[in-house]
Design a protein around this motif. Sequence first.
Motif, short mmCIF file in Angstrom:
data_model
loop_
_atom_site.label_atom_id
_atom_site.label_comp_id
_atom_site.label_asym_id
_atom_site.label_seq_id
_atom_site.Cartn_x
_atom_site.Cartn_y
_atom_site.Cartn_z
N GLU A 67 4.65 10.32 3.33
CA GLU A 67 3.28 10.80 3.13
C GLU A 67 2.59 10.05 2.00
O GLU A 67 1.41 9.72 2.11
CB GLU A 67 3.28 12.31 2.85
N GLU A 68 3.33 9.76 0.93
CA GLU A 68 2.76 9.00 -0.18
C GLU A 68 2.36 7.59 0.26
O GLU A 68 1.30 7.09 -0.11
CB GLU A 68 3.74 8.91 -1.35
N LYS A 69 3.21 6.97 1.08
CA LYS A 69 2.91 5.62 1.58
C LYS A 69 1.67 5.65 2.47
O LYS A 69 0.79 4.78 2.37
CB LYS A 69 4.10 5.06 2.37
N THR A 70 1.60 6.65 3.32
CA THR A 70 0.44 6.78 4.21
C THR A 70 -0.83 7.00 3.40
O THR A 70 -1.87 6.40 3.68
CB THR A 70 0.65 7.95 5.20
N GLU A 71 -0.73 7.85 2.40
CA GLU A 71 -1.89 8.14 1.55
C GLU A 71 -2.31 6.88 0.79
O GLU A 71 -3.51 6.56 0.71
CB GLU A 71 -1.53 9.26 0.57
N GLN A 72 -1.33 6.15 0.24
CA GLN A 72 -1.66 4.92 -0.49
C GLN A 72 -2.28 3.89 0.44
O GLN A 72 -3.25 3.21 0.06
CB GLN A 72 -0.39 4.35 -1.15
N LYS A 73 -1.78 3.78 1.64
CA LYS A 73 -2.34 2.84 2.63
C LYS A 73 -3.79 3.20 2.93
O LYS A 73 -4.66 2.33 3.03
CB LYS A 73 -1.50 2.89 3.91
N MET A 74 -4.07 4.51 3.05
CA MET A 74 -5.42 4.97 3.33
C MET A 74 -6.35 4.62 2.16
O MET A 74 -7.46 4.11 2.36
CB MET A 74 -5.42 6.48 3.57
N PHE A 75 -5.89 4.85 0.93
CA PHE A 75 -6.71 4.52 -0.23
C PHE A 75 -6.95 3.01 -0.34
O PHE A 75 -8.05 2.56 -0.68
CB PHE A 75 -6.07 5.05 -1.52
N ASP A 76 -5.91 2.23 -0.02
CA ASP A 76 -6.07 0.77 -0.03
C ASP A 76 -7.11 0.33 1.00
O ASP A 76 -7.94 -0.55 0.72
CB ASP A 76 -4.73 0.08 0.25
N GLU A 77 -7.05 0.95 2.16
CA GLU A 77 -8.01 0.61 3.22
C GLU A 77 -9.43 0.97 2.79
O GLU A 77 -10.37 0.19 3.00
CB GLU A 77 -7.65 1.36 4.52
N ILE A 78 -9.61 2.12 2.16
CA ILE A 78 -10.94 2.54 1.69
C ILE A 78 -11.44 1.55 0.63
O ILE A 78 -12.59 1.12 0.65
CB ILE A 78 -10.89 3.98 1.14
N ALA A 79 -10.55 1.19 -0.30
CA ALA A 79 -10.94 0.25 -1.36
C ALA A 79 -11.31 -1.10 -0.76
O ALA A 79 -12.31 -1.73 -1.17
CB ALA A 79 -9.82 0.09 -2.36
N THR A 80 -10.57 -1.56 0.23
CA THR A 80 -10.88 -2.84 0.90
C THR A 80 -12.22 -2.76 1.59
O THR A 80 -13.05 -3.68 1.48
CB THR A 80 -9.77 -3.19 1.92
N GLN A 81 -12.48 -1.68 2.30
CA GLN A 81 -13.75 -1.51 3.01
C GLN A 81 -14.91 -1.47 2.02
O GLN A 81 -15.96 -2.06 2.26
CB GLN A 81 -13.74 -0.23 3.86
N GLN A 82 -14.74 -0.79 0.91
CA GLN A 82 -15.80 -0.73 -0.10
C GLN A 82 -16.05 -2.11 -0.69
O GLN A 82 -17.20 -2.50 -0.92
CB GLN A 82 -15.43 0.26 -1.21
N TYR A 83 -15.00 -2.87 -0.91
CA TYR A 83 -15.15 -4.21 -1.46
C TYR A 83 -15.91 -5.11 -0.49
O TYR A 83 -16.79 -5.88 -0.88
CB TYR A 83 -13.78 -4.80 -1.80
N LEU A 84 -15.53 -5.01 0.80
CA LEU A 84 -16.17 -5.85 1.81
C LEU A 84 -17.63 -5.47 2.02
O LEU A 84 -18.47 -6.32 2.37
CB LEU A 84 -15.40 -5.77 3.13
N ARG A 85 -18.00 -4.25 1.83
CA ARG A 85 -19.38 -3.79 2.08
C ARG A 85 -20.29 -3.99 0.86
O ARG A 85 -21.48 -3.81 0.96
CB ARG A 85 -19.37 -2.31 2.46
N ARG A 86 -19.74 -4.35 -0.22
CA ARG A 86 -20.54 -4.59 -1.42
C ARG A 86 -21.44 -5.80 -1.21
O ARG A 86 -21.00 -6.81 -0.65
CB ARG A 86 -19.62 -4.92 -2.58
#
Length: 147
Positions: A125-144
């Motif tokens: 669950e921690e890995k899944t959660e971290q993967k989700m946060f990484d994906e959100i951070a990547t998406q935010q970076y790309l949309r900047r």
Amino acid sequence: MAMKQLDTILKFEQDKEQRCADQLKLAEHEYQQNISRLQGVADYRLEYMKRLSQRAQQGLDSATYSHYHAFIAKLDGASAQVEIAMRQAKALAEQSKSIWLKQRQKVKAVELLREKRLKLIAVAEEKTEQKMFDEIATQQYLRRPNR
């Protein structure tokens, strides 16, 4: 193995352990009762021997002596029977304790397996959660907007 299955197995083994513990308590109680019976017969025999001794000092005919002697022999027989029952009860208590200890080990093993499974689930669950946060951070970076 799914958590629900482990929970079911754990419940089953705990119930079985409780039945073994109840059986052990019953066997130990029976053993203690036999110890008390044996002591009671021994105390009664001693008291009867004291009465015989007192009566013998006052004078005793042979019929009365035979009666006392026969009754003491019956008490000795009863004592021997109670002693046999006590030994059997002790053996049963020891056997019940052994069975309970083995069952306790099974419960501990299932509990340990369940704990390990819970840790694995938490790590996943921690890995899944971290993967989700990484994906959100990547998406935010790309949309900047570019600066």
